[in-house]
Scaffold this active site. Sequence first.
Site, PDB file in Angstrom:
ATOM      1  N   HIS A 133       0.829  -1.202   0.000  1.00 47.96           N
ATOM      2  CA  HIS A 133       0.000   0.000   0.000  1.00 47.96           C
ATOM      3  C   HIS A 133       0.867   1.256   0.000  1.00 47.96           C
ATOM      4  O   HIS A 133       0.424   2.329   0.421  1.00 47.96           O
ATOM      5  CB  HIS A 133      -0.941  -0.005   1.212  1.00 47.96           C
ATOM      6  CG  HIS A 133      -2.261   0.637   0.957  1.00 47.96           C
ATOM      7  ND1 HIS A 133      -2.704   1.729   1.665  1.00 47.96           N
ATOM      8  CD2 HIS A 133      -3.240   0.353   0.062  1.00 47.96           C
ATOM      9  CE1 HIS A 133      -3.893   2.086   1.230  1.00 47.96           C
ATOM     10  NE2 HIS A 133      -4.246   1.269   0.261  1.00 47.96           N
ATOM     11  N   ASP A 164      -9.095  12.055  -4.148  1.00 49.04           N
ATOM     12  CA  ASP A 164      -7.948  11.787  -3.286  1.00 49.04           C
ATOM     13  C   ASP A 164      -7.177  13.080  -3.090  1.00 49.04           C
ATOM     14  O   ASP A 164      -7.636  14.155  -3.483  1.00 49.04           O
ATOM     15  CB  ASP A 164      -7.065  10.695  -3.907  1.00 49.04           C
ATOM     16  CG  ASP A 164      -6.426   9.793  -2.865  1.00 49.04           C
ATOM     17  OD1 ASP A 164      -5.639  10.314  -2.045  1.00 49.04           O
ATOM     18  OD2 ASP A 164      -6.709   8.589  -2.869  1.00 49.04           O
ATOM     19  N   HIS A 353     -11.772   8.785  -1.504  1.00 52.39           N
ATOM     20  CA  HIS A 353     -10.660   7.909  -1.122  1.00 52.39           C
ATOM     21  C   HIS A 353      -9.579   8.696  -0.392  1.00 52.39           C
ATOM     22  O   HIS A 353      -8.422   8.317  -0.365  1.00 52.39           O
ATOM     23  CB  HIS A 353     -10.079   7.251  -2.389  1.00 52.39           C
ATOM     24  CG  HIS A 353      -9.173   6.104  -2.123  1.00 52.39           C
ATOM     25  ND1 HIS A 353      -7.815   6.156  -2.370  1.00 52.39           N
ATOM     26  CD2 HIS A 353      -9.410   4.866  -1.639  1.00 52.39           C
ATOM     27  CE1 HIS A 353      -7.262   5.004  -2.052  1.00 52.39           C
ATOM     28  NE2 HIS A 353      -8.192   4.201  -1.605  1.00 52.39           N
ATOM     29  N   GLU A 381       2.689   0.367   4.484  1.00 56.93           N
ATOM     30  CA  GLU A 381       2.229   1.743   4.306  1.00 56.93           C
ATOM     31  C   GLU A 381       3.404   2.719   4.342  1.00 56.93           C
ATOM     32  O   GLU A 381       4.478   2.404   4.859  1.00 56.93           O
ATOM     33  CB  GLU A 381       1.257   2.128   5.434  1.00 56.93           C
ATOM     34  CG  GLU A 381       0.057   1.212   5.586  1.00 56.93           C
ATOM     35  CD  GLU A 381      -1.067   1.535   4.622  1.00 56.93           C
ATOM     36  OE1 GLU A 381      -0.919   2.504   3.829  1.00 56.93           O
ATOM     37  OE2 GLU A 381      -2.092   0.838   4.657  1.00 56.93           O
TER      38      GLU A 381
END
Length: 447
Positions: A133, A164, A353, A381
């Site tokens: 991610h 986003d 998102h 992440e």
Amino acid sequence: MPSLFKRSLLPKLRSFPLTADAVTFLSGAAEFRRCLLEKIASATRRIYIVALYLQQDEAGQEVLDALHAAKLARPELDVVVVVDWLRAQRGLIGAGKQPGNSAWYQEMTRTHASEVPVYGVPVQTRELFGVLHLKGFVIDDCVIYSGASLNNVYLHKFDKYRYDRYHLLQNPQLADSMQHLVQHGLVASKAVHRLDLPNLPTTRSLRSDIGDLRSRLKHAAYDTTQGTTDRTGLSVSPLLGVGKNNPLNRVICELIASTQQQLTICTPYFNLPLAVIREINRALARGVKIDIVVGDKTANDFYIPPSEPFKVISALPYLYEISLRRFAKRHQRNIDSGQLNLHLWLDGDNTYHLKGMWIDQRYTLLTGNNLNPRAFRLDLENALLIDDPKGELQVPRRTELAHIFQHTRRIERFQDLQTLPDYPSGVAKFLKRVSRVRIERLLYRIL
């Protein structure tokens, strides 16, 4: 800014100095797509694309064609694409059996004179338990950072978009650091293989290598040796995290704990980890004003209209609404006073998102982290923490927030949110069943 943590990471973070004109905020997905294609076309040294997926559709084709064209025009270009290994080898959820994007990557490599390697990173042996991610594209000395993946809706190719955040940071040290991690921390691993070449190994055969990669990633970090611990000017710190209590998780909690006046949080899926909930509660107790922006359930990327056949995945937006309603009910007094503001984002049939945090007038966190248990425990992440002690980015900061709040409405009472009797019959039946067998808590941990 003081931290309430005994072993604080914030003062120890090394960062790269920035100038205000080196940071650019893009206002929407269409502008993001145009900027990305322009940067790829003008690249002279390197292009490193890292995303959850690069989809086989019109926008994805446009990006991959641009990468091949850039490589063909300048063979010396270092071009690398990195996506999640498992996500690339399956079709879209609910679309039946499909070969996945890897077949398309292989066809593109076979039919082009130029070579654009596409690497698959397996963070886990099953997608349910962890994916790549990471976010951020490195093009020459520019870092393009967004939580978006690469397909029609994320890039607003046609009539719909998925909203986003989109930032450009012109900084050679940051670009070098992010490339170094991809090159040496991911691509060099025995678990990582090219998806654009035939005869892929099975995930089962890579089990041992995947375990080794995940173990290494738990101790990995961006190389910031060229950075500084000086906190007097504008700077950016890259952060990496996978697994429980990782440095990125700790910094997120520290930032909330350090907030003195104003905290703004964005997340598309309202399912906050207990550690984050705890720090939010403490911040409210000490008088911090908090704004939380989430997507309306119909703006969730898992939402399926009631007119369509029920799928288990379509229950997720309702689970998130249930979680939000519980939170609002517990904090109705803070909502009434205006100290806590919960905002629902909705713009037609577009989706939301967006994630990140704004702390007082100083820190801005750019991240793909959804601030949920899955992000805090399972997925790999990253984030960029911008420290602005002199307020040099206040104007673009306010502009970005104004764009975000443009399509939101404030929840005045927890009763404004729907409950089980209001949900479509298939959703209500499923949620009753999972509640009875007590797997709701498990779902919240992995979704």
